[in-house]
Enzyme design. Structure first.
Site, PDB file in Angstrom:
ATOM      1  N   ASP A  59      -7.472  -4.270  28.013  1.00  0.00           N
ATOM      2  CA  ASP A  59      -7.412  -3.148  27.070  1.00  0.00           C
ATOM      3  C   ASP A  59      -5.964  -2.653  27.014  1.00  0.00           C
ATOM      4  O   ASP A  59      -5.383  -2.300  28.052  1.00  0.00           O
ATOM      5  CB  ASP A  59      -8.349  -2.056  27.606  1.00  0.00           C
ATOM      6  N   THR A 124       0.338  -1.973   8.253  1.00  0.00           N
ATOM      7  CA  THR A 124      -0.419  -2.145   7.020  1.00  0.00           C
ATOM      8  C   THR A 124       0.201  -1.366   5.861  1.00  0.00           C
ATOM      9  O   THR A 124       0.831  -0.318   6.083  1.00  0.00           O
ATOM     10  CB  THR A 124      -1.873  -1.665   7.238  1.00  0.00           C
ATOM     11  N   ASP A 125      -0.030  -1.853   4.648  1.00  0.00           N
ATOM     12  CA  ASP A 125       0.429  -1.111   3.470  1.00  0.00           C
ATOM     13  C   ASP A 125      -0.265   0.246   3.346  1.00  0.00           C
ATOM     14  O   ASP A 125       0.226   1.147   2.658  1.00  0.00           O
ATOM     15  CB  ASP A 125       0.231  -1.945   2.189  1.00  0.00           C
ATOM     16  N   GLU A 126      -1.414   0.396   4.015  1.00  0.00           N
ATOM     17  CA  GLU A 126      -2.178   1.649   3.852  1.00  0.00           C
ATOM     18  C   GLU A 126      -1.434   2.863   4.389  1.00  0.00           C
ATOM     19  O   GLU A 126      -1.799   3.996   4.053  1.00  0.00           O
ATOM     20  CB  GLU A 126      -3.538   1.542   4.552  1.00  0.00           C
ATOM     21  N   TYR A 151      -7.993   5.636   9.619  1.00  0.00           N
ATOM     22  CA  TYR A 151      -7.380   4.360  10.030  1.00  0.00           C
ATOM     23  C   TYR A 151      -5.901   4.335   9.665  1.00  0.00           C
ATOM     24  O   TYR A 151      -5.029   4.046  10.508  1.00  0.00           O
ATOM     25  CB  TYR A 151      -8.112   3.185   9.359  1.00  0.00           C
ATOM     26  N   LYS A 155      -2.471   4.147  12.040  1.00  0.00           N
ATOM     27  CA  LYS A 155      -1.451   3.096  11.959  1.00  0.00           C
ATOM     28  C   LYS A 155      -0.079   3.700  11.621  1.00  0.00           C
ATOM     29  O   LYS A 155       0.952   3.221  12.097  1.00  0.00           O
ATOM     30  CB  LYS A 155      -1.847   2.056  10.900  1.00  0.00           C
TER      31      LYS A 155
HETATM   32  P1  NAD Z   1      -9.733  -7.403  13.830  1.00  0.00           P
HETATM   33  O1  NAD Z   1     -10.551  -6.164  13.838  1.00  0.00           O
HETATM   34  O2  NAD Z   1     -10.316  -8.670  13.314  1.00  0.00           O
HETATM   35  O3  NAD Z   1      -9.202  -7.720  15.304  1.00  0.00           O
HETATM   36  C1  NAD Z   1      -8.715  -6.732  16.155  1.00  0.00           C
HETATM   37  C2  NAD Z   1      -8.646  -7.324  17.558  1.00  0.00           C
HETATM   38  O4  NAD Z   1      -8.111  -6.332  18.442  1.00  0.00           O
HETATM   39  C3  NAD Z   1     -10.018  -7.722  18.110  1.00  0.00           C
HETATM   40  O5  NAD Z   1      -9.948  -9.005  18.687  1.00  0.00           O
HETATM   41  C4  NAD Z   1     -10.298  -6.659  19.177  1.00  0.00           C
HETATM   42  O6  NAD Z   1     -11.101  -7.128  20.237  1.00  0.00           O
HETATM   43  C5  NAD Z   1      -8.897  -6.298  19.631  1.00  0.00           C
HETATM   44  N1  NAD Z   1      -8.816  -4.956  20.202  1.00  0.00           N
HETATM   45  C6  NAD Z   1      -9.314  -3.805  19.697  1.00  0.00           C
HETATM   46  N2  NAD Z   1      -9.066  -2.779  20.538  1.00  0.00           N
HETATM   47  C7  NAD Z   1      -8.370  -3.297  21.591  1.00  0.00           C
HETATM   48  C8  NAD Z   1      -7.821  -2.727  22.769  1.00  0.00           C
HETATM   49  N3  NAD Z   1      -7.933  -1.422  23.052  1.00  0.00           N
HETATM   50  N4  NAD Z   1      -7.154  -3.539  23.618  1.00  0.00           N
HETATM   51  C9  NAD Z   1      -7.039  -4.871  23.362  1.00  0.00           C
HETATM   52  N5  NAD Z   1      -7.566  -5.452  22.268  1.00  0.00           N
HETATM   53  C10 NAD Z   1      -8.217  -4.674  21.389  1.00  0.00           C
HETATM   54  O7  NAD Z   1      -8.410  -7.014  13.029  1.00  0.00           O
HETATM   55  P2  NAD Z   1      -7.486  -7.893  12.101  1.00  0.00           P
HETATM   56  O8  NAD Z   1      -7.995  -7.825  10.719  1.00  0.00           O
HETATM   57  O9  NAD Z   1      -7.254  -9.203  12.741  1.00  0.00           O
HETATM   58  O10 NAD Z   1      -6.139  -7.029  12.149  1.00  0.00           O
HETATM   59  C11 NAD Z   1      -5.132  -7.293  13.111  1.00  0.00           C
HETATM   60  C12 NAD Z   1      -4.004  -6.317  12.902  1.00  0.00           C
HETATM   61  O11 NAD Z   1      -3.488  -6.436  11.594  1.00  0.00           O
HETATM   62  C13 NAD Z   1      -4.407  -4.848  13.057  1.00  0.00           C
HETATM   63  O12 NAD Z   1      -3.367  -4.175  13.732  1.00  0.00           O
HETATM   64  C14 NAD Z   1      -4.539  -4.343  11.637  1.00  0.00           C
HETATM   65  O13 NAD Z   1      -4.274  -2.965  11.548  1.00  0.00           O
HETATM   66  C15 NAD Z   1      -3.469  -5.166  10.942  1.00  0.00           C
HETATM   67  N6  NAD Z   1      -3.686  -5.435   9.511  1.00  0.00           N
HETATM   68  C16 NAD Z   1      -4.863  -5.980   9.090  1.00  0.00           C
HETATM   69  C17 NAD Z   1      -5.027  -6.277   7.739  1.00  0.00           C
HETATM   70  C18 NAD Z   1      -6.300  -6.918   7.203  1.00  0.00           C
HETATM   71  O14 NAD Z   1      -6.422  -7.118   6.002  1.00  0.00           O
HETATM   72  N7  NAD Z   1      -7.255  -7.287   8.051  1.00  0.00           N
HETATM   73  C19 NAD Z   1      -4.005  -5.988   6.839  1.00  0.00           C
HETATM   74  C20 NAD Z   1      -2.822  -5.425   7.311  1.00  0.00           C
HETATM   75  C21 NAD Z   1      -2.677  -5.160   8.656  1.00  0.00           C
HETATM   76  O1  TDX Z   2     -18.846  -3.238   1.199  1.00  0.00           O
HETATM   77  C1  TDX Z   2     -17.747  -2.985   0.660  1.00  0.00           C
HETATM   78  N1  TDX Z   2     -17.698  -2.694  -0.675  1.00  0.00           N
HETATM   79  C2  TDX Z   2     -16.532  -2.397  -1.333  1.00  0.00           C
HETATM   80  O2  TDX Z   2     -16.533  -2.137  -2.540  1.00  0.00           O
HETATM   81  C3  TDX Z   2     -16.521  -2.963   1.412  1.00  0.00           C
HETATM   82  C4  TDX Z   2     -16.515  -3.258   2.884  1.00  0.00           C
HETATM   83  C5  TDX Z   2     -15.349  -2.680   0.737  1.00  0.00           C
HETATM   84  N2  TDX Z   2     -15.358  -2.389  -0.591  1.00  0.00           N
HETATM   85  C6  TDX Z   2     -14.079  -2.121  -1.265  1.00  0.00           C
HETATM   86  C7  TDX Z   2     -13.204  -1.078  -0.587  1.00  0.00           C
HETATM   87  C8  TDX Z   2     -11.804  -1.558  -0.895  1.00  0.00           C
HETATM   88  O3  TDX Z   2     -11.417  -1.094  -2.191  1.00  0.00           O
HETATM   89  O4  TDX Z   2     -13.309  -3.340  -1.182  1.00  0.00           O
HETATM   90  C9  TDX Z   2     -11.937  -3.085  -0.931  1.00  0.00           C
HETATM   91  C10 TDX Z   2     -11.523  -3.751   0.377  1.00  0.00           C
HETATM   92  O5  TDX Z   2     -12.167  -3.060   1.428  1.00  0.00           O
HETATM   93  P1  TDX Z   2     -11.963  -3.475   2.977  1.00  0.00           P
HETATM   94  O6  TDX Z   2     -12.264  -4.925   3.147  1.00  0.00           O
HETATM   95  O7  TDX Z   2     -12.722  -2.494   3.799  1.00  0.00           O
HETATM   96  O8  TDX Z   2     -10.395  -3.325   3.145  1.00  0.00           O
HETATM   97  P2  TDX Z   2      -9.420  -2.070   2.932  1.00  0.00           P
HETATM   98  O9  TDX Z   2     -10.117  -0.798   3.096  1.00  0.00           O
HETATM   99  O10 TDX Z   2      -8.688  -2.311   1.636  1.00  0.00           O
HETATM  100  O11 TDX Z   2      -8.430  -2.277   4.200  1.00  0.00           O
HETATM  101  C11 TDX Z   2      -7.981  -3.587   4.541  1.00  0.00           C
HETATM  102  O12 TDX Z   2      -6.680  -3.815   4.153  1.00  0.00           O
HETATM  103  C12 TDX Z   2      -5.671  -3.164   4.864  1.00  0.00           C
HETATM  104  C13 TDX Z   2      -8.124  -3.843   6.045  1.00  0.00           C
HETATM  105  O13 TDX Z   2      -9.458  -3.591   6.443  1.00  0.00           O
HETATM  106  C14 TDX Z   2      -7.164  -3.058   6.834  1.00  0.00           C
HETATM  107  O14 TDX Z   2      -7.231  -3.384   8.220  1.00  0.00           O
HETATM  108  C15 TDX Z   2      -5.798  -3.359   6.349  1.00  0.00           C
HETATM  109  O15 TDX Z   2      -4.878  -2.571   7.023  1.00  0.00           O
END
Ligand code: NAD
Ligand code: TDX
Length: 341
Positions: A59, A124-126, A151, A155
Site C-alpha cells: 500500500d 489526468t486532464d480532469e 476524484y 488528483k
Molecule cells: P485502475 O483503477 O485500473 O488501477 C489502479 C491500480 O492502483 C490498481 O491496480 C490498484 O490495486 C492500485 N492501487 C489502488 N490503491 C492503491 C494503494 N493505496 N497502494 C498501492 N496500489 C494501489 O486505474 P488506471 O485506469 O490504470 O489508472 C492508472 C493511473 O492513471 C491513475 O493514477 C489514474 O488517475 C490515471 N489516469 C487514468 C486514466 C484512465 O482513463 N483510466 C486517464 C488519465 C489518468
Molecule cells: O455507465 C456509464 N455511462 C456513461 O454515460 C459510465 C461509467 C460513464 N458514462 C459517461 C461518463 C463520461 O462522460 O461516459 C464518459 C466516460 O466515463 P468514465 O469511463 O467513468 O470516465 P471519466 O469519468 O471520463 O474519467 C476517465 O478519464 C479520466 C477515467 O475514469 C479517469 O481515471 C481519468 O482520469
C-alpha cells in the site's frame, strides 16, 4: 540495470506500462508495488514471466512498506496507483484522499529520503475541469486547475504536492496528464469496457444524461509510450499533456461499439446524469510532441478493433471482473441492474 519502482502496476494502465517496459527496455528491472484493490488484478500480469519483474503486494500509504521495497539506487518511481473511478469518488471520497493524496506524498518523501533520481506522477486532464461544448478550446499545460469531481480534486491535490516537492526540495519530477484511456484489461466500471461487457451479455448500457458529453480517447499503449518518453526525456519540473486529438461524444462511442459487436441500439438506457458531469475534455498535446518527440501510433478505428477483439478473446477475464464489486454500486447510484453471470 535501470531500477524502477512502479506503483499500481496490476491495474489497467500500470500493467500495460509494465508490459511495455519489459518488451522494449531490456536493461530495466522493476518492482511492481500494488495493493490489489478491487481494480488491481494479477490476471493482468499473468503473461509476464520475466525475471526482471518483481510483484509486491503493498500500500503506497504505508511508509515502512514503501521504504522496505524501494530498491537501492532506484532510478525512478512511476506512480500509477490511485482510486481512479469518478462515480466511486462521488459515492465516497475517503479512499481517494487516502491513496491519491497521502499515498503520493508518502512516495515523494521516500524519493527524497532515498535520492531516487526521478519521480513521474501519472495525472489526468480532469484536474483542469470542463471545456465549453463545440468550441475550439483545448487544455494546455498552462490551463488553470478547476477540478469538478472528488476524484479530480484528489488528483489535482496530488499534483500540487508533486510540484511542491520539486520547488521546495529539488525532487526531479515530471507530471503527465492524459485523457480517457481505452484498451485491454480495463475494469468494466469504466464506460468503454462496461459497454462492451454489457453488450456481450445483452445487458442494457447506462447512458448518463443526454449522452453528448465529449471525451478525448487514447489507446492505452500510446499513453504508456508517452509516459516512458516523459520518464526518459521530460524536463525536470515539467508537465506534459498526452492526447491523441480524438474527441468523441459518448453516444458516438457507444454506437460504434454496438455496430461492431452487431448489437442493437435498443440496449441503450438513458439514466439520470452523473452529478457535476464534466461536459467536454480535449487535450492539446503539442508540447509532448515537440519536447518528447512522442506521437500516438493507434488510430481510433485500429484501437477499437484491438480492444473489442481482446475482450471477445478473454471472456474469463470479463466474468471474473464482472463478479466483482461494481454491480451494487450501479444499482444504488443509477438504478441499473447488471448481471454477474
Ligand atoms: P485502475 O483503477 O485500473 O488501477 C489502479 C491500480 O492502483 C490498481 O491496480 C490498484 O490495486 C492500485 N492501487 C489502488 N490503491 C492503491 C494503494 N493505496 N497502494 C498501492 N496500489 C494501489 O486505474 P488506471 O485506469 O490504470 O489508472 C492508472 C493511473 O492513471 C491513475 O493514477 C489514474 O488517475 C490515471 N489516469 C487514468 C486514466 C484512465 O482513463 N483510466 C486517464 C488519465 C489518468
Ligand atoms: O455507465 C456509464 N455511462 C456513461 O454515460 C459510465 C461509467 C460513464 N458514462 C459517461 C461518463 C463520461 O462522460 O461516459 C464518459 C466516460 O466515463 P468514465 O469511463 O467513468 O470516465 P471519466 O469519468 O471520463 O474519467 C476517465 O478519464 C479520466 C477515467 O475514469 C479517469 O481515471 C481519468 O482520469
Amino acid at each position: 540495470m535501470t531500477k524502477l519502482f512502479i506503483t499500481g502496476g496490476a491495474g489497467f494502465i500500470g500493467s500495460a506500462f509494465v508490459r511495455l517496459l519489459l518488451n522494449e527496455r531490456p536493461d530495466v528491472e522493476l518492482i511492481n508495488f500494488d495493493a490489489l484493490t478491487y481494480a488491481g488484478n494479477l490476471d493482468n500480469l499473468a503473461d509476464l514471466e520475466s525475471k526482471r519483474h518483481h510483484f509486491v503486494r503493498g500500500d503506497i500509504v504505508v511508509r515502512e512498506d514503501v521504504l522496505a521495497n524501494l530498491p537501492q539506487d532506484c532510478d525512478a518511481i512511476i506512480n500509477f496507483a490511485a482510486e481512479s473511478h469518478v462515480d466511486r469518488s462521488i459515492a465516497s471520497a475517503g479512499e481517494f484522499l487516502r491513496t491519491n493524496i497521502i499515498g503520493t506524498q508518502v512516495l515523494l518523501d521516500a524519493a527524497r529520503e532515498r535520492n531516487v533520481r526521478r519521480f513521474v506522477q501519472v495525472s489526468t486532464d480532469e484536474v483542469m475541469g470542463s471545456l465549453p461544448e463545440d468550441d475550439l478550446s483545448y487544455f494546455t499545460e498552462d490551463s488553470p486547475f478547476a477540478p469538478n469531481s472528488p476524484y479530480a480534486a484528489s488528483k489535482a491535490a496530488a499534483e500540487h504536492f508533486v510540484r511542491a516537492a520539486h520547488h521546495t526540495f529539488g525532487v526531479d519530477t515530471v507530471i503527465t496528464r492524459c485523457g480517457n484511456n481505452y484498451g485491454p484489461r480495463q475494469f468494466p466500471e469504466k464506460f468503454l469496457p462496461l459497454t462492451i461487457s454489457n453488450a456481450m451479455h445483452n445487458d442494457t448500457i447506462p447512458i448518463y444524461g443526454d449522452g453528448l458529453n465529449v471525451r478525448d480517447w487514447i489507446y492505452v499503449d500510446d499513453h504508456c509510450r508517452g509516459i516512458l518518453a516523459a520518464l526518459e526525456k521530460g524536463k525536470s519540473g515539467s508537465v506534459y499533456n498526452l492526447g491523441a486529438r480524438n474527441e468523441r461524444k459518448n453516444l458516438e462511442v457507444v454506437h460504434s461499439l454496438l455496430d461492431t459487436l452487431g448489437k442493437p441500439r435498443t440496449l441503450l438506457n438513458f439514466v439520470k446524469d452523473r452529478p457535476g458531469h464534466d461536459r467536454r475534455y480535449a487535450i492539446d498535446p503539442s508540447l509532448a510532441e515537440t519536447e518528447l518527440d512522442w506521437r500516438p501510433l493507434e488510430s481510433w478505428e485500429s484501437g477499437l478493433a484491438k480492444t473489442i477483439d481482446w475482450y471477445q478473446q478473454n471472456p474469463t477475464w470479463i466474468e471474473r471482473t464482472r463478479s466483482g464489486a461494481y454491480q451494487d454500486y450501479y444499482k444504488n447510484q443509477y438504478g441499473v441492474e447488471v448481471r454477474t453471470t
